[in-house]
Design a protein around this motif. Sequence first.
Motif, PDB file in Angstrom:
ATOM      1  N   GLU A 190      10.098   4.689  -7.882  1.00 16.43           N
ATOM      2  CA  GLU A 190      10.049   3.769  -6.741  1.00 16.43           C
ATOM      3  C   GLU A 190      10.257   4.528  -5.437  1.00 16.43           C
ATOM      4  OE1 GLU A 190       9.183   0.764  -6.349  1.00 16.43           O
ATOM      5  OE2 GLU A 190       9.148   0.044  -8.403  1.00 16.43           O
ATOM      6  N   GLU A 235       7.316   2.259   0.553  1.00 16.49           N
ATOM      7  CA  GLU A 235       6.920   0.916   0.989  1.00 16.49           C
ATOM      8  C   GLU A 235       5.642   0.450   0.298  1.00 16.49           C
ATOM      9  OE1 GLU A 235       7.938   3.204   3.102  1.00 16.49           O
ATOM     10  OE2 GLU A 235       9.257   2.306   4.604  1.00 16.49           O
ATOM     11  N   ARG A 236       4.815   1.428  -0.089  1.00  8.56           N
ATOM     12  CA  ARG A 236       3.509   1.105  -0.646  1.00  8.56           C
ATOM     13  C   ARG A 236       3.626   0.325  -1.945  1.00  8.56           C
ATOM     14  NH1 ARG A 236      -1.008   3.338   0.446  1.00  8.56           N
ATOM     15  NH2 ARG A 236       0.163   4.716   1.790  1.00  8.56           N
ATOM     16  N   TYR A 277      -1.408   9.572  -3.927  1.00 10.17           N
ATOM     17  CA  TYR A 277      -2.101   8.988  -2.778  1.00 10.17           C
ATOM     18  C   TYR A 277      -3.535   8.609  -3.146  1.00 10.17           C
ATOM     19  CZ  TYR A 277      -0.567   8.318   2.055  1.00 10.17           C
ATOM     20  OH  TYR A 277      -0.082   7.798   3.222  1.00 10.17           O
ATOM     21  N   SER A 328      -3.219   5.484  -5.061  1.00  8.41           N
ATOM     22  CA  SER A 328      -2.777   4.286  -4.351  1.00  8.41           C
ATOM     23  C   SER A 328      -3.809   3.845  -3.320  1.00  8.41           C
ATOM     24  CB  SER A 328      -1.402   4.502  -3.724  1.00  8.41           C
ATOM     25  OG  SER A 328      -1.486   5.457  -2.717  1.00  8.41           O
ATOM     26  N   MET A 329      -4.710   4.740  -2.921  1.00  5.38           N
ATOM     27  CA  MET A 329      -5.787   4.294  -2.031  1.00  5.38           C
ATOM     28  C   MET A 329      -6.944   3.725  -2.859  1.00  5.38           C
ATOM     29  SD  MET A 329      -4.399   4.797   0.864  1.00  5.38           S
ATOM     30  CE  MET A 329      -5.662   4.315   2.000  1.00  5.38           C
ATOM     31  N   LEU A 353      13.332  -1.429  -3.143  1.00  3.18           N
ATOM     32  CA  LEU A 353      11.874  -1.401  -3.241  1.00  3.18           C
ATOM     33  C   LEU A 353      11.399  -2.106  -4.503  1.00  3.18           C
ATOM     34  CD1 LEU A 353      11.290   2.296  -2.117  1.00  3.18           C
ATOM     35  CD2 LEU A 353      10.523   0.273  -0.881  1.00  3.18           C
ATOM     36  N   ARG A 354      12.087  -1.830  -5.611  1.00  4.38           N
ATOM     37  CA  ARG A 354      11.656  -2.396  -6.882  1.00  4.38           C
ATOM     38  C   ARG A 354      11.841  -3.916  -6.902  1.00  4.38           C
ATOM     39  NH1 ARG A 354      13.514  -4.118 -11.447  1.00  4.38           N
ATOM     40  NH2 ARG A 354      15.698  -3.727 -10.990  1.00  4.38           N
ATOM     41  N   LYS A 408       9.513  -5.777  -4.580  1.00  5.40           N
ATOM     42  CA  LYS A 408       8.158  -5.728  -5.110  1.00  5.40           C
ATOM     43  C   LYS A 408       7.988  -6.806  -6.176  1.00  5.40           C
ATOM     44  CE  LYS A 408       6.785  -2.663  -7.952  1.00  5.40           C
ATOM     45  NZ  LYS A 408       6.788  -1.349  -8.616  1.00  5.40           N
ATOM     46  N   MET A 433      11.259  -5.329   6.234  1.00  9.05           N
ATOM     47  CA  MET A 433      10.429  -4.255   5.726  1.00  9.05           C
ATOM     48  C   MET A 433       9.619  -3.691   6.887  1.00  9.05           C
ATOM     49  SD  MET A 433      10.277  -2.900   2.960  1.00  9.05           S
ATOM     50  CE  MET A 433       9.558  -1.816   1.903  1.00  9.05           C
ATOM     51  N   GLY A 434       8.711  -2.817   6.588  1.00  3.91           N
ATOM     52  CA  GLY A 434       7.867  -2.265   7.636  1.00  3.91           C
ATOM     53  C   GLY A 434       6.830  -1.347   7.027  1.00  3.91           C
ATOM     54  N   TRP A 435       6.023  -0.744   7.889  1.00  4.79           N
ATOM     55  CA  TRP A 435       4.896   0.046   7.394  1.00  4.79           C
ATOM     56  C   TRP A 435       4.466   1.038   8.457  1.00  4.79           C
ATOM     57  CZ3 TRP A 435       2.574   0.830   2.892  1.00  4.79           C
ATOM     58  CH2 TRP A 435       1.265   1.320   2.847  1.00  4.79           C
ATOM     59  N   ASP A 465      -1.657   4.810   7.370  1.00  4.10           N
ATOM     60  CA  ASP A 465      -2.121   6.034   6.722  1.00  4.10           C
ATOM     61  C   ASP A 465      -3.349   6.602   7.388  1.00  4.10           C
ATOM     62  OD1 ASP A 465      -0.363   5.993   4.396  1.00  4.10           O
ATOM     63  OD2 ASP A 465      -1.474   4.201   3.814  1.00  4.10           O
ATOM     64  N   GLY A 509       2.606  -8.003  -5.710  1.00  4.34           N
ATOM     65  CA  GLY A 509       3.148  -7.221  -6.821  1.00  4.34           C
ATOM     66  C   GLY A 509       3.233  -5.752  -6.487  1.00  4.34           C
ATOM     67  N   SER A 510       2.649  -5.329  -5.349  1.00  6.06           N
ATOM     68  CA  SER A 510       2.894  -3.959  -4.893  1.00  6.06           C
ATOM     69  C   SER A 510       3.374  -4.019  -3.443  1.00  6.06           C
ATOM     70  CB  SER A 510       1.684  -3.055  -5.105  1.00  6.06           C
ATOM     71  OG  SER A 510       0.523  -3.577  -4.497  1.00  6.06           O
ATOM     72  N   ALA A 511       2.508  -3.719  -2.481  1.00  8.73           N
ATOM     73  CA  ALA A 511       3.011  -3.654  -1.109  1.00  8.73           C
ATOM     74  C   ALA A 511       3.067  -5.013  -0.413  1.00  8.73           C
ATOM     75  CB  ALA A 511       2.165  -2.690  -0.282  1.00  8.73           C
ATOM     76  N   ARG A 560       4.801  -7.801  -0.051  1.00  6.30           N
ATOM     77  CA  ARG A 560       6.109  -8.321  -0.425  1.00  6.30           C
ATOM     78  C   ARG A 560       6.327  -9.746   0.057  1.00  6.30           C
ATOM     79  NH1 ARG A 560       6.848  -2.702  -0.670  1.00  6.30           N
ATOM     80  NH2 ARG A 560       8.267  -2.092  -2.319  1.00  6.30           N
TER      81      ARG A 560
END
Lengths: 337, 530
Positions: free
Chosen positions: A36, A41-42, B138, B141-142, B414-415, B418, B427-429, B432, B450-452, B454
């Motif tokens: 994790e 954050e992703r 990466y 995840s992309m 995070l877990r 999620k 939260m924040g971002w 990329d 279920g991922s980013a 939230r």
Amino acid sequence: MFRFILTRFSLIIPTFIGVTLLTFALIRLVPGDPVELMAGERGISPERHAELRAAMGLDKPLMVQYGTYIADVVRGDLGQSVVTRTPVLDEFLTLFPATIELSVCAILFAMIIGLPLGIIAAVKRGSVFDHSLMGISLTGYSMPIFWWALLLILLFSVNLGWTPVSGRISVMYWVEPVTGFLLIDSLLSDEAGAFSSALSHLILPAIVLGTVPLAVIARMTRSSMLEVLGEDYIRTARAKGLAPFRVIAQHALRNALIPVVTVIGLQVGVLFAGAILTETIFAWPGIGKWLIESVSRRDYPVLQGGVLLVAAVIMLVNLLVDLTYGILNPRIRHGGH
Amino acid sequence: MHQALRGAALGLTLAAGFVSPLAAKTLVYCSEGSPEGFNPAFFTAGTTFDATSRQVFDKLVQFERGTTKIVPGLAESWTVSEEGLEYTFKLRKGVKFHTSKSFKPTRDFNAQDVIFTFERQWKTENPYHTVSGGAYEYFNSMDMPKLLKSIEAVDDYTVKFTLNEPEAPFLANLGMDFASIQSAEYADAMAKAGTQTKVDQEPVGTGPFQFVGYQKDAVIRYRANEAYWAGKAPIDTLVFSITPDASVRYAKLKAGECHVMAYPNPADLAAMRTDPAVNLMSQEGLNVGYLAFNTEKAPFTDTKVRQALSMAVNKDAIIEAVYQGAGKKAKNPIPPTIWSYNDKIEDTKYDPEAARKMLADAGFPNGFETDLWAMPVQRPYNPNARRMAEMVQADWAKVGVKAKIVSYEWGEYLRRTKDGEHQTMLMGWTGDNGDPDNFLYVLLGCEAVGSANRARFCYQPFNDLLVKAKRTPDVAQRTKFYEDAQAVFKEQAPWITVAHSVVYEPIRKEVQNYKIDPFGGHIFYGVDLK
């Protein structure tokens, strides 16, 4: 003597098991999951999460994980960092000389200053010097390391410009590691000025790391000297008309030093603990900083392996200290057995 | 004793001489940490990218320095087929890879290098796929594995990417760090020598700086690439001096031991502003700090409740207290530096009275109880989540909503968020690739629940706009879709958009032409020393 060594060695095994069990359990009791943390954050899909945990061996029951870990350790394999993917032992061996170099300089600093101060305080017992020294050493003993370090940096590096702020050597030099001890490597290299740069970088961190041991040594020397100075044989020596310096240097100091040596031996653990903070502040590339980072990144193999190796070094030093006593003092060698 | 004094005196004399002769134009950067490794494809941390992709490597397309604008990199030009499925890149000719201790290139950069770079990450049968424990986070995840259908070399200097479905942000993805072009020839040479892992430890790229060496946790050294295709860098040597403590980094900057430092302490900013040796640069970051409602949990399934609670929060006070002025009030989920930012949208007004009324309309005249999760760590988009949570808690209390602040260790936070355990959370971002999709779809698209995502927000009309924008290569059309999407977002209020934080970069006065990277990176090509 052989029996003594054997007993000492057999004590190492339970200590070792204790250390592995403790580090293994403690890091897993801390909440947080390395996968994790990596995803941030992703977020990460449950499938990928499971895949990565499996790759790290974290999907198995704890007992199995511990068993695998111990089996690997016995084979000399401490695993790989989950972050950098390099073997833990390699990383340790790269970084450990820096910590040793710093610790040795710190303890030398503490001894060179602490011993004479303690002796003088004992000889001039009750004087203004004695009182102020004991006051200062108590302050030194209770000083928060990070605050003390920043204070010294601001004064000597930023305002006066006498010492560099941090690091092990000026970034202008590139010294290839041979022994890992930069003072030696810089002499071996053909870069002119590298040695003095390395030395100047050592001054502040060694002072900071040596402050607590310095206070301990000075206080210990003083009290041990005071005890010895009250002994009959010192009175006899004085009565014989020996010069005061000879009485102190030859008769008193030799005996007063025995407990001081014990204390110096015990400072090894203190030094490693202090190195963690000192190294972070001075950007000193040693194992202290490495271990701290492994905690925040939940890098289990590094933390387990690193603590185990540090524990091994401390045990080794203590063993050597014990053996030295055994040789020096037959009463210890035979005592209780 | 005498000896000791002499030793100390010697130490002091030596200390005075620590300033060593400078090599021709050396720039020292005080970085905040050690890189995890030297292959950017393995990692996701900015610290690692600073040390690798941003100095040593090039990508097919790059971002113009200091902006999020896509410009040609190793690809001189490109065309996109009408249906948006085929991207054809014309590669730059005469580009040289670096020569290192272990490798001397015999040919220029060509299509094989592009194919190797992507196939290593993509295809499990690629012999390099598992080298160095390969997990290409990466790239995965992309969603690259899902997107890519094929990559082929049309000729030595033409590469064609075919996608499974149209994906307009794809081009921006190719400008990201994981897409740093590696040398296939180097990989082959190391495979022959049986030292594959060297490819990931001694990086060889085409970038403006060539890797010279790394001493773990201490220093990384680079030298300018004389043969760089866009011209040699103005500085000759680049040194990263790894200094984890922010106060110490500032001390080094003041003492002249480094020229540029990463991440200053907010507490030091005031002193930096008045420091005659320091030039404190600042720029709005490519980020957003927000409060997400769990839109799957009552009462936050109700748009009215979300809007009411948005109205109840005094953002100005938060900017003042939490960001200490180093933040800009956010009205949209994307920062104003990203194209398609909809400036016509009016921010929700702070109005506790109206909020109370709206809550009563929604069936909560006496308010309700909820939880409010706060991050345990400082992040670029939120310097103090705990303090922010307390302020929101106080604001909500004024409209009758009692919030209990919840916090967990970062990984655990995070877990659990999620998995949707929270009702509301902070939260924040940080972006990329500068594409609006990278904020909107990644954080609010249905697929990201279920991922980013939230907020677990899946609102079909909104999602449809995002998908349409993804499928269209035409930027004008995409802009329209995203502008509309931001309007829908505002009316649905799945988040309270709090702030875009400002990034600070202290540099010494002699540093010239340094530009703040909107992606939070530190780029030294083009930087000079007076």
